[in-house]
Motif scaffolding. Structure first.
Motif, PDB file in Angstrom:
ATOM      1  N   GLU A  40       8.644  -9.081  -8.041  1.00  0.00           N
ATOM      2  CA  GLU A  40       7.431  -8.522  -7.444  1.00  0.00           C
ATOM      3  C   GLU A  40       6.170  -8.853  -8.228  1.00  0.00           C
ATOM      4  O   GLU A  40       6.200  -8.993  -9.451  1.00  0.00           O
ATOM      5  N   ALA A  41       5.080  -8.964  -7.485  1.00  0.00           N
ATOM      6  CA  ALA A  41       3.766  -8.986  -8.134  1.00  0.00           C
ATOM      7  C   ALA A  41       3.588  -7.613  -8.753  1.00  0.00           C
ATOM      8  O   ALA A  41       3.939  -6.608  -8.146  1.00  0.00           O
ATOM      9  N   THR A  42       3.040  -7.558  -9.965  1.00  0.00           N
ATOM     10  CA  THR A  42       2.961  -6.250 -10.610  1.00  0.00           C
ATOM     11  C   THR A  42       1.643  -5.537 -10.319  1.00  0.00           C
ATOM     12  O   THR A  42       1.504  -4.359 -10.588  1.00  0.00           O
ATOM     13  N   HIS A  43       0.676  -6.252  -9.767  1.00  0.00           N
ATOM     14  CA  HIS A  43      -0.589  -5.603  -9.415  1.00  0.00           C
ATOM     15  C   HIS A  43      -0.484  -4.984  -8.019  1.00  0.00           C
ATOM     16  O   HIS A  43       0.533  -5.137  -7.334  1.00  0.00           O
ATOM     17  N   GLY A  44      -1.555  -4.329  -7.594  1.00  0.00           N
ATOM     18  CA  GLY A  44      -1.573  -3.711  -6.269  1.00  0.00           C
ATOM     19  C   GLY A  44      -2.146  -4.642  -5.210  1.00  0.00           C
ATOM     20  O   GLY A  44      -2.195  -5.871  -5.394  1.00  0.00           O
ATOM     21  N   THR A  45      -2.593  -4.038  -4.121  1.00  0.00           N
ATOM     22  CA  THR A  45      -2.984  -4.816  -2.943  1.00  0.00           C
ATOM     23  C   THR A  45      -4.442  -5.280  -2.976  1.00  0.00           C
ATOM     24  O   THR A  45      -4.876  -5.989  -2.061  1.00  0.00           O
ATOM     25  N   ALA A  46      -5.202  -4.852  -3.983  1.00  0.00           N
ATOM     26  CA  ALA A  46      -6.620  -5.208  -4.147  1.00  0.00           C
ATOM     27  C   ALA A  46      -7.324  -5.367  -2.800  1.00  0.00           C
ATOM     28  O   ALA A  46      -7.824  -6.450  -2.476  1.00  0.00           O
ATOM     29  N   PRO A  47      -7.379  -4.291  -1.981  1.00  0.00           N
ATOM     30  CA  PRO A  47      -7.820  -4.435  -0.584  1.00  0.00           C
ATOM     31  C   PRO A  47      -9.195  -5.087  -0.416  1.00  0.00           C
ATOM     32  O   PRO A  47      -9.427  -5.778   0.569  1.00  0.00           O
ATOM     33  N   LYS A  48     -10.074  -4.919  -1.419  1.00  0.00           N
ATOM     34  CA  LYS A  48     -11.418  -5.483  -1.203  1.00  0.00           C
ATOM     35  C   LYS A  48     -11.403  -7.014  -1.207  1.00  0.00           C
ATOM     36  O   LYS A  48     -12.365  -7.639  -0.774  1.00  0.00           O
TER      37      LYS A  48
ATOM     38  N   LEU B 174       6.580   3.365  -1.870  1.00  0.00           N
ATOM     39  CA  LEU B 174       7.552   2.377  -1.404  1.00  0.00           C
ATOM     40  C   LEU B 174       8.295   1.762  -2.580  1.00  0.00           C
ATOM     41  O   LEU B 174       9.465   1.425  -2.492  1.00  0.00           O
ATOM     42  N   ASN B 175       7.566   1.610  -3.683  1.00  0.00           N
ATOM     43  CA  ASN B 175       8.211   1.011  -4.855  1.00  0.00           C
ATOM     44  C   ASN B 175       9.258   1.938  -5.443  1.00  0.00           C
ATOM     45  O   ASN B 175      10.315   1.499  -5.881  1.00  0.00           O
ATOM     46  N   VAL B 176       8.967   3.238  -5.431  1.00  0.00           N
ATOM     47  CA  VAL B 176       9.955   4.195  -5.932  1.00  0.00           C
ATOM     48  C   VAL B 176      11.166   4.202  -5.002  1.00  0.00           C
ATOM     49  O   VAL B 176      12.320   4.197  -5.441  1.00  0.00           O
TER      50      VAL B 176
ATOM     51  N   THR C 284       0.849  -1.192   0.000  1.00  0.00           N
ATOM     52  CA  THR C 284       0.000   0.000   0.000  1.00  0.00           C
ATOM     53  C   THR C 284       0.879   1.233   0.000  1.00  0.00           C
ATOM     54  O   THR C 284       1.831   1.301   0.762  1.00  0.00           O
ATOM     55  N   THR C 285       0.538   2.179  -0.856  1.00  0.00           N
ATOM     56  CA  THR C 285       1.184   3.479  -0.741  1.00  0.00           C
ATOM     57  C   THR C 285       0.160   4.412  -0.117  1.00  0.00           C
ATOM     58  O   THR C 285      -0.824   4.763  -0.763  1.00  0.00           O
ATOM     59  N   PRO C 286       0.346   4.777   1.167  1.00  0.00           N
ATOM     60  CA  PRO C 286      -0.631   5.681   1.778  1.00  0.00           C
ATOM     61  C   PRO C 286      -0.681   6.980   0.988  1.00  0.00           C
ATOM     62  O   PRO C 286       0.350   7.491   0.561  1.00  0.00           O
TER      63      PRO C 286
END
Ligand code: NAD
Length: 414
Positions: free
Chosen positions: A334-342, A114-116, A104-106
């Protein structure tokens, strides 16, 4: 190095670097960052598969010693709000190779992605994205089997260098005055201003990596994707420096398109890598209409960002697109997708992106046999139509599996 929260496994050995090359023991310590949101689900499933493949292929001769390091929300919980503690960065410097779930990037002022941070602070200058189709995976293309490219995206320069000034700020006004008064530039007053540095050093080291990969893997071509018709001294220079590397460092094993037609009648001679370039906008068309003509693609940062996701969408989307950030020797897959919080903690999503990033990691440490085993078992599982919800809803007659069930099915096919 001493760590406060990170525990170095008692068994397992460090990967070392000698003369710029990795020296990988049979029981290497590899790093993992669990990731936020769906990270725990896909990491648990993928680690089970990698470990099972290594055990099946090497029968106990080789084994991964996993070492957890922290970033994202888990790190913030452990390190008093620090999303990327210094000891995690130090561990990557010390242990060299690892894999991460999505973070997650807040959102909020002053917070750097974080990735940068990872890419810039560790100088992981090549973002590598192999994109190919696996039989049975839903695709919008008529011939998705023709897509098999590896994108080398420069990871540290270009508009990502962070040299940007807000419209109306004293910094922007100062730059505006300089550009107009001293350099004769013309543009509207009160513009936001971004600077795009692209260097010979940064371009050449990226292009070199693409050539090494293409030659080691018997690829047919390397294409420079650029917007040099408009941005002559940045994107255009990237292309020229690319051709310079081809000519000066790989002259005996490469030919240009001009040579292909002038000297070889359009027939690529065996043992020669074809070097070509395409303007960024046409590249997107080409990847839809004539994907079989492209193989390894080297490109500056922003082009690569767009192209990687667009091409991934041609063959199944971010759910299965793998990736890596690689420096001279250090590498974080790395996984290239995001955190898909839902979908967090529902044991539901596709672990494919992380799993196949692990395949890249196994290749990177020279364990190609285990990498091929994972890839083959993954391919068979999808061909048997055992897939997670994202594919199941697009495939006729599919059996929808949970993340953990999918992992079990892959392991059964190793
Ligand atoms: P996302 O990739 O997390 O999710 C978008 C949608 O894609 C999801 O709702 C889901 O439908 C689908 N999806 C993603 N991964 C999937 C998987 N493995 N299997 C099946 N479907 C999947 O993008 P977002 O919603 O824009 O971002 C959410 C968070 O992730 C943000 O905090 C963002 O900063 C972060 N992010 C992190 C990374 C990274 O760590 N590399 C990359 C992108 C976004």
């Amino acid at each position: 190095m001493t760590y406060t929260k990170i525990v170095v496994p008692s068994e397992g050995q460090r990967i070392t670097v000698r003369e710029g090359k990795l020296n990988v023991p049979d029981n290497p310590i590899l790093l993992w960052i669990e990731g936020d949101g769906i990270g725990p689900d896909i990491m648990t499933a993928s680690k089970r598969i990698w470990d099972a493949a290594v055990a099946a292929v090497y029968g106990g001769q080789r084994k991964i010693s996993w070492m957890e390091i922290y970033a994202g929300e888990k790190a913030a919980g452990l390190f008093g709000g620090d999303y990327f503690p210094a000891e995690s960065l130090n561990a990557i410097r010390e242990f060299q190779v690892g894999i991460k779930g999505p973070l997650t990037t807040p959102i909020g002022g002053g917070f750097r992605s974080l990735n940068v941070t990872l890419r810039i602070d560790l100088d992981l200058y090549a973002c590598v994205r192999p994109v190919k189709w696996f039989p049975g995976v839903p695709s919008p293309l008529r011939r998705p089997d023709q897509v098999d490219v590896v994108i080398y995206r420069e990871n540290t320069e270009d508009v990502y260098a962070g040299v940007e000034y807000k419209a109306g700020s004293p910094e922007a006004m100062k730059v505006e005055r300089f550009l107009k008064d001293e350099m004769g530039a013309k543009f509207f007053a009160n513009s936001g201003i971004g600077i795009k540095p692209i260097s010979e050093f940064g371009s050449k080291r990226l292009v070199r990596k693409a050539f090494v990969y293409a030659l080691e893997h018997g690829r047919r071509s390397v294409t420079f994707m650029h917007k040099g018709n408009i941005q002559k001294y940045t994107e255009g220079a990237f292309m020229q420096w690319g051709y310079e590397v081809a000519r000066q460092e790989y002259g005996d094993v490469t030919i240009t398109e001009q040579q292909l037609w002038d000297e070889f009648g359009g027939v690529q001679p065996a043992g020669k890598l074809l070097v070509k370039d395409r303007i960024a906008d046409i590249m997107f068309q080409q990847m839809l209409l004539r994907p079989s003509e492209y193989d390894v693609i080297a490109t500056p940062n922003l082009n690569g960002d767009y192209l990687s996701d667009a091409v991934a969408a041609e063959v199944g989307g971010v759910g299965i697109a793998p990736g890596a950030n690689i420096g001279d020797t250090m590498a974080i897959f790395e996984a290239t997708h995001g955190t898909a919080p839902k979908y967090a903690n529902q044991d539901k999503v596709n672990p494919g992106s992380l799993l196949l990033s692990g395949v890249m990691m196994l290749d990177y440490i020279g364990w190609g046999e285990a990498a091929r085993a994972v890839e083959a078992a993954f391919t068979r599982t999808v061909a048997d139509k055992i897939v997670t919800y994202d594919f199941a809803r697009q495939m006729e007659g599919a059996h929808e599996a949970r993340t953990s069930e999918f992992a079990t099915a892959v392991i059964a096919r190793l």
